[in-house]
Design an enzyme around this catalytic site. Structure first.
Site, PDB file in Angstrom:
ATOM      1  N   ASP A   6      -4.420  68.476 -72.169  1.00  0.00           N
ATOM      2  CA  ASP A   6      -3.890  69.103 -73.371  1.00  0.00           C
ATOM      3  C   ASP A   6      -4.368  68.274 -74.570  1.00  0.00           C
ATOM      4  OD1 ASP A   6      -2.008  70.594 -75.066  1.00  0.00           O
ATOM      5  OD2 ASP A   6      -0.901  68.687 -75.090  1.00  0.00           O
ATOM      6  N   ASP A  45      -3.025  68.163 -78.607  1.00  0.00           N
ATOM      7  CA  ASP A  45      -2.047  67.518 -79.493  1.00  0.00           C
ATOM      8  C   ASP A  45      -0.858  66.984 -78.685  1.00  0.00           C
ATOM      9  OD1 ASP A  45      -1.014  66.610 -81.898  1.00  0.00           O
ATOM     10  OD2 ASP A  45      -1.413  68.490 -82.920  1.00  0.00           O
ATOM     11  N   ASP A  47       1.940  67.131 -72.663  1.00  0.00           N
ATOM     12  CA  ASP A  47       3.188  66.581 -73.202  1.00  0.00           C
ATOM     13  C   ASP A  47       4.303  67.621 -73.272  1.00  0.00           C
ATOM     14  OD1 ASP A  47       1.817  67.928 -75.390  1.00  0.00           O
ATOM     15  OD2 ASP A  47       3.348  67.052 -76.707  1.00  0.00           O
TER      16      ASP A  47
HETATM   17 MG   LIG Z   1       0.599  69.233 -76.547  1.00  0.00          MG
END
Ligand SMILES: [Mg+2]
Length: 259
Positions: free
Chosen positions: A16, A18, A212
């Site tokens: 992933d 960000d 995240d």
């Molecule tokens: Mg993310």
């Protein structure tokens, strides 16, 4: 699962963006060095994002600028998954809400774009959207054509107030047309997982999704039979992860701790 077991059993790392490898415009500390070590061990690195407002080239430029893009790496977005899904289904004419750059990328991938009597309405993250286009898209939905959305995220993170993302437009078109997408391509669904397995020829069991967000990244990895690594460098904490049904194979403060 230990981090050694996770590394040993993984040939393809899906990362992933960000919250995982960078925060806005700053690389997560130590991740660039970690990625170099993974590449030296022969691991394939593919950046995987739901954001369908930017092209592969735009992401490669940013990742290169931040020192995160290396030899053999790739970028795969939910727009790429949508293009593969639509071309494999033989879509005849696709009315797409997408940025000019992403429209060009879809066309280059073989998607036949057009606005008259489309058989598919494709909702990508169109940050240049006008009311006239929303009206046409709503008319396409009313015609009963297949409705495909690139991804379900309600908002897109920024340094300030999060921006409305495709999920917010899905809600808008549900109010106006009564329809929800027939297919959503990106995380946490399986269309993009199937595309990834075909494109990179790595079995899901030897693929690890690193992210995240529990409800997109970790759900995606688990739904596709992949290994999952939750990193706490973004929006999830050890406390907040307990609220989700999914369980990651491993939790680390950041990807830099995988060694
Ligand atoms: Mg993310």
């Amino acid at each position: 699962m230990t981090k050694e077991e996770l590394r040993k059993g993984t040939d393809l790392f899906l990362l992933d963006l960000d919250g995982t490898v960078y925060l806005s415009d700053t690389p997560v500390a130590g991740v660039a060095e970690t990625l170099s070590r993974l590449r030296e061990e022969g691991k394939r690195i593919v950046y995987l994002t739901n954001n369908s407002s930017r092209t592969r080239a735009e992401y490669v430029e940013k990742l290169t600028r931040l020192g995160l893009f290396g030899r053999g790496d790739d970028v795969y977005t939910s727009a790429h998954a949508a293009a593969e899904y639509l071309t494999s289904r033989g879509a005849r004419r696709v009315y797409a809400l997408a940025t000019d750059a992403v429209r060009a990328e879809l066309a280059a991938a073989g998607v036949a774009l057009g606005e008259h009597s489309p058989d598919v309405a494709l909702l990508a993250y169109d940050t240049q959207l006008t009311f006239a286009e929303m009206k046409k898209f709503n008319e396409a939905l009313a015609s009963g054509c297949l409705y495909v959305a690139t991804h379900p995220d309600d908002v897109c993170p920024t340094d300030g107030v999060p921006m409305p993302d495709v999920g917010s437009f899905i809600a808008l078109f549900e109010r106006s047309s009564g329809r929800r997408p027939d297919v959503v391509c990106g995380k946490p669904y399986t269309v993009m997982g199937e595309c990834i397995a075909r494109k990179y020829r790595v079995p899901a069991a030897r693929t690890c999704m690193v992210g995240d967000r529990m409800h997109t990244d970790i759900r995606f990895g688990n739904a596709n039979g992949m290994r999952t690594l939750l990193v706490l460098s973004g929006e999830t904490t050890r406390e907040s992860m307990a609220a989700f049904p999914d369980v990651p194979d491993l939790v680390l403060p950041s990807l830099a701790q995988i060694f």
